[in-house]
Design an enzyme around this catalytic site. Sequence first.
Site, PDB file in Angstrom:
ATOM      1  N   ASP A 200     -32.752  55.393 -42.675  1.00 48.86           N
ATOM      2  CA  ASP A 200     -33.879  54.836 -41.926  1.00 48.86           C
ATOM      3  C   ASP A 200     -33.389  53.618 -41.146  1.00 48.86           C
ATOM      4  O   ASP A 200     -33.011  52.600 -41.734  1.00 48.86           O
ATOM      5  CB  ASP A 200     -34.995  54.460 -42.916  1.00 48.86           C
ATOM      6  CG  ASP A 200     -36.239  53.884 -42.227  1.00 48.86           C
ATOM      7  OD1 ASP A 200     -36.132  53.428 -41.074  1.00 48.86           O
ATOM      8  OD2 ASP A 200     -37.307  53.880 -42.866  1.00 48.86           O
TER       9      ASP A 200
ATOM     10  N   HIS B 148     -37.641  50.946 -48.388  1.00 45.88           N
ATOM     11  CA  HIS B 148     -39.017  50.674 -47.970  1.00 45.88           C
ATOM     12  C   HIS B 148     -40.026  51.557 -48.719  1.00 45.88           C
ATOM     13  O   HIS B 148     -39.733  52.697 -49.065  1.00 45.88           O
ATOM     14  CB  HIS B 148     -39.095  50.964 -46.469  1.00 45.88           C
ATOM     15  CG  HIS B 148     -40.342  50.515 -45.789  1.00 45.88           C
ATOM     16  ND1 HIS B 148     -41.359  51.388 -45.487  1.00 45.88           N
ATOM     17  CD2 HIS B 148     -40.735  49.300 -45.330  1.00 45.88           C
ATOM     18  CE1 HIS B 148     -42.326  50.722 -44.862  1.00 45.88           C
ATOM     19  NE2 HIS B 148     -41.973  49.459 -44.756  1.00 45.88           N
TER      20      HIS B 148
ATOM     21  N   GLU C   1     -31.851  52.573 -46.176  1.00 44.42           N
ATOM     22  CA  GLU C   1     -32.081  51.949 -44.881  1.00 44.42           C
ATOM     23  C   GLU C   1     -30.728  51.536 -44.342  1.00 44.42           C
ATOM     24  O   GLU C   1     -29.768  51.393 -45.109  1.00 44.42           O
ATOM     25  CB  GLU C   1     -32.962  50.695 -45.050  1.00 44.42           C
ATOM     26  CG  GLU C   1     -34.433  51.002 -45.060  1.00 44.42           C
ATOM     27  CD  GLU C   1     -35.276  49.864 -45.630  1.00 44.42           C
ATOM     28  OE1 GLU C   1     -35.266  48.766 -45.056  1.00 44.42           O
ATOM     29  OE2 GLU C   1     -35.957  50.099 -46.645  1.00 44.42           O
TER      30      GLU C   1
ATOM     31  N   ASN D   7     -41.481  41.833 -35.530  1.00 42.70           N
ATOM     32  CA  ASN D   7     -40.368  42.799 -35.521  1.00 42.70           C
ATOM     33  C   ASN D   7     -39.967  43.160 -34.089  1.00 42.70           C
ATOM     34  O   ASN D   7     -39.243  44.125 -33.870  1.00 42.70           O
ATOM     35  CB  ASN D   7     -40.772  44.091 -36.234  1.00 42.70           C
ATOM     36  CG  ASN D   7     -41.096  43.855 -37.689  1.00 42.70           C
ATOM     37  OD1 ASN D   7     -40.395  43.115 -38.371  1.00 42.70           O
ATOM     38  ND2 ASN D   7     -42.157  44.472 -38.173  1.00 42.70           N
TER      39      ASN D   7
ATOM     40  N   HIS E 154     -35.214  48.962 -38.671  1.00 44.29           N
ATOM     41  CA  HIS E 154     -34.901  47.583 -38.273  1.00 44.29           C
ATOM     42  C   HIS E 154     -33.612  47.482 -37.477  1.00 44.29           C
ATOM     43  O   HIS E 154     -33.162  46.385 -37.165  1.00 44.29           O
ATOM     44  CB  HIS E 154     -34.823  46.676 -39.508  1.00 44.29           C
ATOM     45  CG  HIS E 154     -36.138  46.523 -40.186  1.00 44.29           C
ATOM     46  ND1 HIS E 154     -37.120  45.668 -39.730  1.00 44.29           N
ATOM     47  CD2 HIS E 154     -36.675  47.164 -41.251  1.00 44.29           C
ATOM     48  CE1 HIS E 154     -38.183  45.764 -40.493  1.00 44.29           C
ATOM     49  NE2 HIS E 154     -37.943  46.669 -41.427  1.00 44.29           N
TER      50      HIS E 154
ATOM     51  N   LYS F   6     -40.859  48.673 -33.632  1.00 46.96           N
ATOM     52  CA  LYS F   6     -40.217  47.370 -33.846  1.00 46.96           C
ATOM     53  C   LYS F   6     -39.489  46.944 -32.564  1.00 46.96           C
ATOM     54  O   LYS F   6     -40.144  46.604 -31.603  1.00 46.96           O
ATOM     55  CB  LYS F   6     -39.359  47.445 -35.090  1.00 46.96           C
ATOM     56  CG  LYS F   6     -40.312  47.505 -36.306  1.00 46.96           C
ATOM     57  CD  LYS F   6     -39.715  47.806 -37.626  1.00 46.96           C
ATOM     58  CE  LYS F   6     -40.832  47.733 -38.668  1.00 46.96           C
ATOM     59  NZ  LYS F   6     -40.666  48.692 -39.757  1.00 46.96           N
TER      60      LYS F   6
HETATM   61  C1  LIG Z   1     -41.672  49.455 -40.612  1.00 49.79           C
HETATM   62  C2  LIG Z   1     -40.913  50.427 -41.417  1.00 49.79           C
HETATM   63  C3  LIG Z   1     -41.332  51.744 -41.547  1.00 49.79           C
HETATM   64  C4  LIG Z   1     -42.670  52.197 -41.059  1.00 49.79           C
HETATM   65  O1  LIG Z   1     -42.659  52.448 -39.703  1.00 49.79           O
HETATM   66  P1  LIG Z   1     -44.054  52.432 -38.940  1.00 49.79           P
HETATM   67  O2  LIG Z   1     -43.746  53.066 -37.628  1.00 49.79           O
HETATM   68  O3  LIG Z   1     -44.455  51.008 -38.826  1.00 49.79           O
HETATM   69  O4  LIG Z   1     -45.004  53.234 -39.759  1.00 49.79           O
HETATM   70  C5  LIG Z   1     -40.499  52.635 -42.176  1.00 49.79           C
HETATM   71  N1  LIG Z   1     -39.328  52.247 -42.698  1.00 49.79           N
HETATM   72  C6  LIG Z   1     -38.909  50.980 -42.627  1.00 49.79           C
HETATM   73  C7  LIG Z   1     -37.611  50.595 -43.221  1.00 49.79           C
HETATM   74  C8  LIG Z   1     -39.694  50.020 -41.998  1.00 49.79           C
HETATM   75  O5  LIG Z   1     -39.309  48.750 -41.961  1.00 49.79           O
END
Ligand SMILES: *Cc1c(COP(=O)(O)O)cnc(C)c1O
Length: 390
Positions: free
Chosen positions: A208, A134, A178, A46, A211, A242
């Site tokens: 969120d 997620h 997301e 990522n 990504h 990421k």
């Molecule tokens: C990776 C991810 C998370 C979690 O984040 P971390 O910092 O790795 O705990 C939350 N939401 C989405 C959409 C993700 O891809």
Amino acid sequence: MNHLADYAEHLARLRDIGQCRALPELVHQGRYIEKDGRRMLNMSSNDYLGLANDPALQQEFLAKYAEKLPHFTSSSSRLLTGSFPEYQALESLLAQRFGRESALLFNSGYHANIGILPAVADKKTLILADKLVHASMIDGIRLSGADFLRYRHNDYAHLESLLNKHQANYRRIIIVTESVFSMDGDKADLAQLVAFKQRFGNILLYVDEAHAIGAYGEQGLGEAEVQGCLRDIDFLVGTFGKALASMGAYVVCDAVMKDYLVNTMRPLIFSTALPPFNIAWSLFLFEKLPHFAAKRAHLARLSEYLRAQIGTHFARPMPSQSCIVPYIIGDNQKTVETALELQRQGYYCLPIRPPTVPQGTSRIRLSLTADMTMDEVVQFMDCLKQMAVK
Ligand SMILES: *Cc1c(COP(=O)(O)O)cnc(C)c1O
């Protein structure tokens, strides 16, 4: 009673259906991964901007703090003694860059997603979540105890019908999505969600950008920047693990909301804060984010090429609009075999199976990073075509 036998049996069932997982033993060498003596280009990371393996950045960071390194532990929750100047510095920079009142840091995206929704949702709240959000948001929704419904993935007509049907029965409705979806790489229409918010009045938006942050937008502020709605999203969540090559997460929000979360959000209150050293590294990279525009442009070119190739050459559905490119195979076992063959060919590709993705859509999740060259991606595609012929 042999309890372990119960669990072993469960594992055996997972193995039978090709869904048993194990922690791989990996050695990292820059963009490459070594496993079982084989060196492979990492196509499953990522690290979208390719910052994680940039020694120059690490040296610059260490030189900047050479006189006095930030603390390696916070030793406490931020509400007790765990608050350090690095936190305030990063929170004010986030608020300023996003053009919002406040920002609040968390230990991880998982903490953010399991903490914010339970803090803000009550019995008079309805949560409407995209079907493909997620697992961390699903867990947050469950913990909240609020009523919730899921709308079909990116199906805003379905969402609208749910809003029409339920809006009057709740004090507030929180729409959860997301911006870039982690497994299909497609994007939410944030402007459409903002339009719903303006029309219905009692809606809060929770987006969120795990990504998207860093990888999209002129300033690298993600899809909310691209779609022109930085100011319209009530909970703009992003992560540092990421594209930002660090660890931790944030929400950008109104000042009252931040104060409310500080008072009510359990994963914030009851967990030791990230080390200031880690926060300083996040701050260091986030400060530079606008300057990575060339990396974002390169990543966009690589992504466009791979999406078009997989879409046309294999006549596969190609939902992706990002650097996450699914090569959907369907069958679990065939997906595992394809991933192993790609690994033999020098590409670290991983099979993604249910329950991470819906039944019948097992895939190789190809993820591109800005430190790959176009030649490498072209060669990868040639390899994939060769395999398909065999
Ligand atoms: C990776 C991810 C998370 C979690 O984040 P971390 O910092 O790795 O705990 C939350 N939401 C989405 C959409 C993700 O891809």
